[in-house]
Design a protein around this motif. Structure first.
Motif, PDB file in Angstrom:
ATOM      1  N   TRP A 501       0.812  -1.033   0.123  1.00  0.00           N
ATOM      2  CA  TRP A 501      -0.014   0.048  -0.064  1.00  0.00           C
ATOM      3  C   TRP A 501       0.939   1.337   0.129  1.00  0.00           C
ATOM      4  O   TRP A 501       0.775   2.393  -0.875  1.00  0.00           O
ATOM      5  N   THR A 505       1.307   4.869  -2.557  1.00  0.00           N
ATOM      6  CA  THR A 505       0.647   5.994  -2.314  1.00  0.00           C
ATOM      7  C   THR A 505       1.615   7.223  -3.001  1.00  0.00           C
ATOM      8  O   THR A 505       2.699   6.790  -3.571  1.00  0.00           O
ATOM      9  N   ASP A 506       1.067   8.280  -2.920  1.00  0.00           N
ATOM     10  CA  ASP A 506       1.639   9.468  -3.711  1.00  0.00           C
ATOM     11  C   ASP A 506       3.324   9.550  -3.159  1.00  0.00           C
ATOM     12  O   ASP A 506       4.337   9.734  -3.910  1.00  0.00           O
ATOM     13  N   PHE A 507       3.252   9.673  -1.859  1.00  0.00           N
ATOM     14  CA  PHE A 507       4.569   9.725  -1.315  1.00  0.00           C
ATOM     15  C   PHE A 507       5.535   8.087  -1.665  1.00  0.00           C
ATOM     16  O   PHE A 507       6.681   8.639  -2.003  1.00  0.00           O
ATOM     17  N   MET A 509       5.235   6.441  -3.937  1.00  0.00           N
ATOM     18  CA  MET A 509       5.416   6.459  -5.603  1.00  0.00           C
ATOM     19  C   MET A 509       6.777   7.380  -5.865  1.00  0.00           C
ATOM     20  O   MET A 509       7.615   7.293  -6.530  1.00  0.00           O
ATOM     21  N   MET A 520      14.378  13.206 -12.869  1.00  0.00           N
ATOM     22  CA  MET A 520      13.124  13.335 -13.058  1.00  0.00           C
ATOM     23  C   MET A 520      12.221  13.574 -11.844  1.00  0.00           C
ATOM     24  O   MET A 520      11.397  14.778 -11.803  1.00  0.00           O
ATOM     25  N   ALA A 523      12.815  17.233 -10.617  1.00  0.00           N
ATOM     26  CA  ALA A 523      11.713  18.319 -11.744  1.00  0.00           C
ATOM     27  C   ALA A 523      10.686  18.152 -11.374  1.00  0.00           C
ATOM     28  O   ALA A 523       9.785  19.034 -11.941  1.00  0.00           O
ATOM     29  N   GLN A 524      10.082  17.199 -10.628  1.00  0.00           N
ATOM     30  CA  GLN A 524       8.606  16.927 -10.063  1.00  0.00           C
ATOM     31  C   GLN A 524       8.446  17.633  -8.729  1.00  0.00           C
ATOM     32  O   GLN A 524       7.494  17.459  -8.136  1.00  0.00           O
ATOM     33  N   GLY A 525       9.621  18.332  -8.298  1.00  0.00           N
ATOM     34  CA  GLY A 525       9.523  18.833  -6.890  1.00  0.00           C
ATOM     35  C   GLY A 525       9.638  18.229  -6.002  1.00  0.00           C
ATOM     36  O   GLY A 525       9.122  18.752  -4.803  1.00  0.00           O
TER      37      GLY A 525
ATOM     38  N   MET B 105       2.604  11.185 -10.889  1.00  0.00           N
ATOM     39  CA  MET B 105       3.727  11.926 -10.152  1.00  0.00           C
ATOM     40  C   MET B 105       3.931  13.480 -10.669  1.00  0.00           C
ATOM     41  O   MET B 105       4.160  14.556  -9.933  1.00  0.00           O
ATOM     42  N   LEU B 108       1.291  15.829  -9.393  1.00  0.00           N
ATOM     43  CA  LEU B 108       1.396  16.496  -8.097  1.00  0.00           C
ATOM     44  C   LEU B 108       2.849  17.421  -8.379  1.00  0.00           C
ATOM     45  O   LEU B 108       3.305  17.542  -7.034  1.00  0.00           O
ATOM     46  N   ARG B 109       3.460  17.909  -9.072  1.00  0.00           N
ATOM     47  CA  ARG B 109       4.654  18.627  -9.034  1.00  0.00           C
ATOM     48  C   ARG B 109       4.470  19.756  -8.238  1.00  0.00           C
ATOM     49  O   ARG B 109       3.572  20.543  -8.486  1.00  0.00           O
ATOM     50  N   GLY B 110       5.312  19.916  -7.143  1.00  0.00           N
ATOM     51  CA  GLY B 110       5.518  20.830  -6.387  1.00  0.00           C
ATOM     52  C   GLY B 110       4.268  20.903  -5.352  1.00  0.00           C
ATOM     53  O   GLY B 110       4.249  22.005  -4.651  1.00  0.00           O
ATOM     54  N   ARG B 113       2.960  15.684  -1.219  1.00  0.00           N
ATOM     55  CA  ARG B 113       2.599  14.379  -1.455  1.00  0.00           C
ATOM     56  C   ARG B 113       2.190  13.523  -0.227  1.00  0.00           C
ATOM     57  O   ARG B 113       2.835  13.511   0.728  1.00  0.00           O
ATOM     58  N   GLY B 114       1.060  12.969  -0.042  1.00  0.00           N
ATOM     59  CA  GLY B 114       0.618  12.339   1.150  1.00  0.00           C
ATOM     60  C   GLY B 114       0.568  11.017   0.950  1.00  0.00           C
ATOM     61  O   GLY B 114       0.937  10.433   0.011  1.00  0.00           O
ATOM     62  N   LEU B 115       0.065  10.366   2.220  1.00  0.00           N
ATOM     63  CA  LEU B 115       0.126   9.027   2.209  1.00  0.00           C
ATOM     64  C   LEU B 115      -1.346   8.489   1.664  1.00  0.00           C
ATOM     65  O   LEU B 115      -2.103   7.927   2.446  1.00  0.00           O
ATOM     66  N   ARG B 116      -1.411   8.541   0.372  1.00  0.00           N
ATOM     67  CA  ARG B 116      -2.939   8.338  -0.188  1.00  0.00           C
ATOM     68  C   ARG B 116      -2.537   7.835  -1.490  1.00  0.00           C
ATOM     69  O   ARG B 116      -1.856   8.158  -2.177  1.00  0.00           O
TER      70      ARG B 116
END
Ligand SMILES: Nc1ncnc2c1ncn2[C@@H]1O[C@H](COP(=O)(O)OP(=O)(O)OP(=O)(O)O)[C@@H](O)[C@H]1O
Ligand SMILES: [Mg+2]
Lengths: 645, 265
Positions: A501, A505-507, A509, A520, A523-525, B105, B108-110, B113-116
């Motif tokens: 899981w 997640t976004d984190f 990933m 890369m 560059a995506q911050g 990814m 969500l630039r800048g 980023r959460g745990l979702r």
């Protein structure tokens, strides 16, 4: 240098002064060195200082003592010796053979008095009790291993084959093995041996003894194995092999026949007093401890499910437990509140242990996977953080902390270690490998501090197993091994799901992308450095978790248990990737890496079971990992080589 | 509005040799302006873009994007304002992750980023629609790993990623150079379409004089770390590649002559 020379010049003067019995002005300085804090050595130490005190030598008032303990690190002993010379000690006292060896090498101009040495002739202190180095004398303690084997046969006549583990690095291993075989020959039983190179191999070593046909163990003395004796007790209990100890300082065996290390230390103290009073060590013969001590532990006998013949119990110097108003030693008091061990007569017991260990290693494999494959970071911290997890969990559990909470704290400790490695790399620009090596090395000291000694036993305290037995209904009578196996299986599933899981997640990933393509993801911050720090924290948290589980499974934490952790983790990851074939997907990868850990542990166990020499095990593992790492490279260079032609 | 004032950068090569890559570049770009950049190899085009993106910090000068002075901001921080496509098709995406994950990814630039688990059904549908717009038949390959895509397909996805969250500035560094002519054409068309659609402020480096003049509203020419010419409006309208080359040679001669002259001369 000048100070050293001055000190050397000062020594003869000090010796002369010490000979003048009345004068207190030139006080004696005793340099006391001990290799580690194993129970037997601590007993000898107590005896030594008791003898001094009984004769009126009070520490810090009538004599000065520089007490040093190498905490298991043998090279430290020579440092201690040069420190003694520099500090101008007048006499050197050494407890244990290695400490004595270090002293023999470094110190020739002042007296050395040794204790707790099994055989002073092997280490070159002399050729006979009276013919020895002029500056050396001491009290030897030749443990009666042959008698112990004969006693074992008398107590358990149905056992036709006995065995022992031995440490091939121990200088006395051969001496004691000879004695044991002589005893076995006299008793008319077979005797088998299995080499064991580290505390982590004890459980598998006992299984290997069993596989070779032994159904009882007479454990010969060994500093390494003695330090992790609880593992011997745990494994023999579970393998249904009665255990006879050859030293009474090791608790948990139904029968222990040994010599008193305390008495040995006391004799050593008396020798020291003679030297302090001006006698020349050259004229003092070595004194061998002869007084045997037979300790019968009826509580332990109950745990093993064995009965000890009354004739033997009646000969005992000390009987622990039992219903009668018999002698109860201090050891017995500790044993009364132990948790009952549930043994299972499971024919698959061996494989159950192997799979359970494999499950505990799954977290390690995931940690290594996270660092090496996801972050592309060659992290060597696991060799230290694995032990850290074990050390923190074991120390807390022994101190009374709930095992669950202790395991959780262990994970946090591992995370801190990984985070530090990350910071060294990202903020100070230290190469990944070097950063890991630095932290791993520092962790050795940290782990010793955490444990306070080189080995913490979890034998008779409640670990996570107790929690399992609390949860499951009383009607389910799982053995300890089975409960632990089920628990670790559940933990592995839950942890695997969380990991799968998290990485989606976004984190998570973003963390995966850090290793894949740093340009890369920047560059995506995403702050790549922060991700590496957190990723390593996570990875080493997993590794420490694995260490905490293994400590509770094998019944102890040992400062040396981390050696080869990273390689084992890598082997598991590589096996998992091989199992993947062409399949893809995060869930599948996580599953297969865990499967790789179980498979790897299974292979190690199989190797032991087949009687493969465990000395070669680490070598084989390293070669295996090397092959797996090199093969794709070789194939690649061949392909590119032919393409260029 | 992008303001680049007095930007300087000197690299020290491993051998100790110093290379002045930017010697005081001044450049003002209006909001929504599409600027193309040309110049010889080593003239400092990539260095200019990298300095703006924050790959390294400049030795001197100021960079402002919108009203934010980003000169000292680390690269990841100013990434919130900037979309990028590199020359190397491998550089803009994560090969082991899926097309959808790459897009997520970038979306969500800048942003924190959460745990979702962010790859929801609705986002997948959104990406599907966006990929359809590229007309490269990529919409069916959302779950394929990025590494299985061709160079052109990758650049198209990277372009999409750079603009998925609208940037204040889009930096394109020869992003068609590694592609075959057909794919390069396709990517240029997509670039035009995306830039015009969102009126993105864009800085595009190219090696082709034609492309530099055909695309965008303004062309700057770089030489030895300096802006040699800045063409826009009517002055730029009538020019063709030959004129541009002519112009370049003349200016270069003037500059080099000036440099070769002894000081004070
Ligand atoms: N990281 C670096 N380290 C050292 N020197 C560099 C570095 N980056 C660029 N340079 C040097 O700075 C100068 C300008 O390089 P830059 O990459 O900006 O040129 P360019 O205009 O993009 O050229 P091209 O058309 O070949 O891409 C060159 O001389 C180059 O060698
Ligand atoms: Mg360039």
């Amino acid at each position: 240098m000048r100070r050293l020379r001055q000190a050397v010049r000062f020594v003869p003067l000090a010796l002369i002064a010490a000979c003048g019995t009345k004068k207190d002005s030139a006080r004696s300085i005793i340099g006391y060195a001990q290799v580690s804090s194993v129970a037997a050595l601590d007993e000898a130490r107590d005896g030594f200082f008791k003898a001094l005190a009984d004769s009126g030598y009070v520490r810090d008032s009538s004599i000065t003592v520089l007490e040093r303990n190498a905490q298991g690190d043998i090279p430290t002993l020579s440092l201690i010796m040069s420190d003694f010379i520099q500090q101008g000690v007048t006499q050197v006292a050494t407890v244990s053979s290695v400490a004595t060896q270090a002293a023999l090498k470094a110190i020739t101009d002042r007296p050395i008095i040794f204790g707790a040495v099994a055989n002073p002739y092997i280490i070159g202190a002399g050729t006979s009790p009276t013919n020895h180095r002029p500056n050396v004398t001491g009290a030897e303690i030749p443990l009666p291993v042959d008698s112990a084997v004969m006693l074992a046969h008398e107590a358990f006549p149905e056992v036709k084959e006995w065995g022992t583990l031995f440490d091939p690095a121990d200088p006395f291993a051969e001496f004691y093995l000879e004695k044991a075989k002589a005893g076995a020959a006299a008793a008319g039983v077979r005797f088998v041996t299995v080499a064991c190179t580290g505390p982590g191999d004890i459980a598998s070593g006992i299984q290997a003894l069993k596989a070779q046909g032994a159904n009882g163990v007479v454990q010969i003395p060994s500093v390494m194995i003695g330090g992790a004796f609880s593992a011997v007790v745990k494994s023999t209990r579970q393998a249904d092999m009665p255990l006879v100890a050859t030293s009474t300082s090791f608790g948990g065996a139904p029968i222990a026949l040994g010599l008193s290390f305390y008495a040995n230390g006391y004799s050593m103290g008396l020798l020291m007093i003679r030297v302090l009073r001006g006698e020349n060590p050259a004229t003092i013969p070595f004194q061998a401890e002869r007084r045997r001590r037979l300790v019968i532990d009826l509580n332990a006998a109950r745990e093993y499910g064995v009965t000890i013949p009354a004739t033997i119990v009646s000969r005992a110097d000390s009987v622990i437990g039992g219903t009668g108003a018999s002698v109860t030693s201090t050891v017995g008091a500790r044993i009364t509140n132990q948790q009952p061990v549930r043994r299972g007569n499971n024919p698959f017991g061996f494989w159950l242990v192997a799979v359970t260990q494999g499950l505990a290693y799954a977290a390690l494999a995931w940690g290594v996977y996270l660092a090496s494959r996801t972050l592309h970071f060659a992290d060597i911290t696991p060799d230290g953080s694995f032990t850290l997890g074990a050390a923190v969990a074991a120390s807390l559990i022994v101190g009374g902390t709930d095992p669950l909470l202790a395991t959780f704290v262990a994970v946090l400790a591992g995370m801190v270690a990984g985070y530090v490695t990350g910071v060294l790399h990202t903020r100070l620009g230290i190469k990944d490998l070097l950063a890991g090596i630095l932290v791993m090395t520092a962790l050795y000291s940290v782990n010793l501090h955490v444990m306070g000694k080189s080995n913490v036993s979890l034998l008779d305290v409640g670990t996570l197993v107790r929690d399992v037995h609390r949860i499951i209904p009383a009607s389910v009578t799982w053995s300890d091994d089975l409960s632990l196996g089920v628990l670790f299986f559940a933990i592995t599933i839950v942890l695997g799901l969380i990991l799968a899981w998290y990485l989606r997640t976004d984190f998570g990933m973003a963390m995966r992308a850090v290793g894949d393509n740093p340009a890369m993801i920047t560059a995506q911050g995403v702050d790549r450095r922060r991700m590496i720090e957190l990723g390593l924290a996570l990875a080493n948290g997993l590794v420490a978790f694995s260490g905490a589980l293994i400590a509770q499974q094998q019944g102890f934490a040992d400062v040396g248990m981390g050696v080869g952790t990273l390689v084992a983790g890598m082997a598991a990851v590589i096996m998992g990737e091989t199992l993947l074939f062409k399949r893809r997907g995060l869930g599948m990868t996580i599953t297969m890496v865990a499967a790789g850990a179980i498979l790897f542990r299974g292979m190690v166990s199989l190797a032991l079971r087949l009687g493969l020499n465990p000395i070669d095990l680490k070598l084989i593992t390293a070669v295996f990992v090397l092959a797996a790492l090199a093969l794709p490279k070789l194939r690649y260079s061949r392909a590119s080589g032919s393409a260029s032609r | 509005m992008i303001e680049i004032i007095g930007l300087e950068k000197t690299f020290v090569q491993p051998g100790g040799e110093r290379v002045i890559a930017l010697r005081g570049v001044d450049l003002l770009i209006k909001s929504g302006e599409f600027v193309t950049v040309i110049g010889m190899n080593g003239s400092g085009k990539s260095t200019l873009l990298n300095a703006v993106a924050g790959t390294f910090l400049p030795d001197a000068g100021t960079i402002r994007i919108g009203n934010i002075d980003v000169t000292r901001q680390p690269e990841f921080q100013r990434a919130a304002l900037i979309g990028r496509v590199f020359q190397d098709p491998f550089k803009g995406t994560c090969p082991s992750m899926s097309v959808a994950e790459n897009l997520r990814m970038a979306e969500l630039r800048g942003v924190r980023r959460g745990l979702r688990v962010g790859l929801s059904h609705s986002s997948l549908e959104r990406y599907h629609a966006l990929l359809s717009g590229l007309k490269m038949r990529l919409e069916g390959r959302l779950q394929a790993s990025m590494g299985t895509l061709s160079g052109g397909q990758r650049q198209a996805v990277t372009l999409l990623m750079a603009t998925l969250r609208r940037p204040q500035l889009l930096l394109l560094d020869e992003h068609t150079a590694a592609l075959d002519p057909r794919a390069a054409d396709q990517i240029i068309n997509i670039t035009n379409q995306v830039v015009r659609e969102h009126a993105l402020t864009t800085l595009m480096v190219t090696h082709s004089m034609e492309q530099a003049l055909e695309q965008g509203d303004r062309t700057i020419m770089m030489h030895r770390g300096e802006v040699l010419a800045d063409l826009s409006g009517t002055e730029r309208e009538g020019l063709n590649a030959g004129d541009l080359l002519q112009r370049f040679t003349e200016l270069r001669y003037t500059i080099e002559f000036a440099v070769a002259k002894p000081p004070g001369g």
